[in-house]
Design an enzyme around this catalytic site. Structure first.
Site, PDB file in Angstrom:
ATOM      1  N   SER A 199       0.792  -1.231   0.000  1.00 42.27           N
ATOM      2  CA  SER A 199       0.000   0.000   0.000  1.00 42.27           C
ATOM      3  C   SER A 199       0.822   1.277   0.000  1.00 42.27           C
ATOM      4  O   SER A 199       0.395   2.285  -0.529  1.00 42.27           O
ATOM      5  CB  SER A 199      -0.925   0.017   1.217  1.00 42.27           C
ATOM      6  OG  SER A 199      -1.805  -1.074   1.160  1.00 42.27           O
ATOM      7  N   THR A 200       1.999   1.251   0.620  1.00 43.91           N
ATOM      8  CA  THR A 200       2.764   2.484   0.748  1.00 43.91           C
ATOM      9  C   THR A 200       4.170   2.320   0.188  1.00 43.91           C
ATOM     10  O   THR A 200       4.694   1.214   0.107  1.00 43.91           O
ATOM     11  CB  THR A 200       2.865   2.924   2.225  1.00 43.91           C
ATOM     12  OG1 THR A 200       3.550   1.919   2.958  1.00 43.91           O
ATOM     13  CG2 THR A 200       1.487   3.161   2.822  1.00 43.91           C
TER      14      THR A 200
END
Length: 181
Positions: free
Chosen positions: A10-11
């Site tokens: 996600s990051t």
């Protein structure tokens, strides 16, 4: 019949190495990776590329279903698209294999739980924000536009909204919003 791997985090500060190794060990011929949220398919260009590339008999492999989708709607859309193409979906760490009835059923259950987890996280986040606001602690995101600079460019240099927006690399609507405040 090729096996294509898809890995996602996600990051930008998260690492894809473990997923890539797992997919490689599972026999993936090609592995596409990206760092993007799984709550939507928007902006997930590597997944889009894979989906366009898959042919009948191919398999899309992920380590876990939540790496593919965090919403049951998106997951169902992806599976539907795979089925239309004659391709299957498999997960290395979960008994998901859309070429079997049991694998399809397990996939649907995992999708529901992935969406449930996302919704719980969002609820906790909103509760935390509400509490912080009530205590006067939460100020929100820091402004990304220097309002004083916008006003200075208008007042001292006599620039219009379009030129201010160009100079600061922001939208014209943002300039108007600041000047009207």
């Amino acid at each position: 019949m090729a096996v294509y791997g898809y890995a996602r985090v996600s990051t930008t500060d998260q690492d894809l190495t473990l997923q890539e190794e797992t997919l490689r060990n599972a026999g993936c011929d090609v592995i596409r990776t990206e760092k993007a949220s799984g709550t939507s398919r928007n902006g997930r260009t590597e997944l889009d590329t894979l989906m366009q590339f898959l042919r009948p008999g191919d398999t899309l492999m992920v380590t876990r279903i939540d790496r593919l989708a965090r919403s049951i709607g998106d997951l169902q859309d992806i599976v539907r698209e795979l089925r239309t193409k004659g391709a299957d979906l498999k997960a290395t760490e979960q008994p998901v294999d859309t070429s079997t009835a049991a694998g399809k059923a397990f996939l649907d259950m995992l999708g529901v739980f992935a969406e449930f987890e996302t919704n719980l996280r969002r609820e906790r986040q909103m509760e935390g924000i509400a509490k912080a606001k009530a205590e006067g602690v939460y100020k929100g995101r820091k402004p990304s536009i220097d309002a004083a600079e916008v006003r200075r460019l208008r007042d001292q240099e006599g620039l219009g909204a379009t030129e201010i927006a160009k100079r600061l690399g922001i939208g014209r609507a943002s300039v108007y919003r600041i000047l009207e405040a």
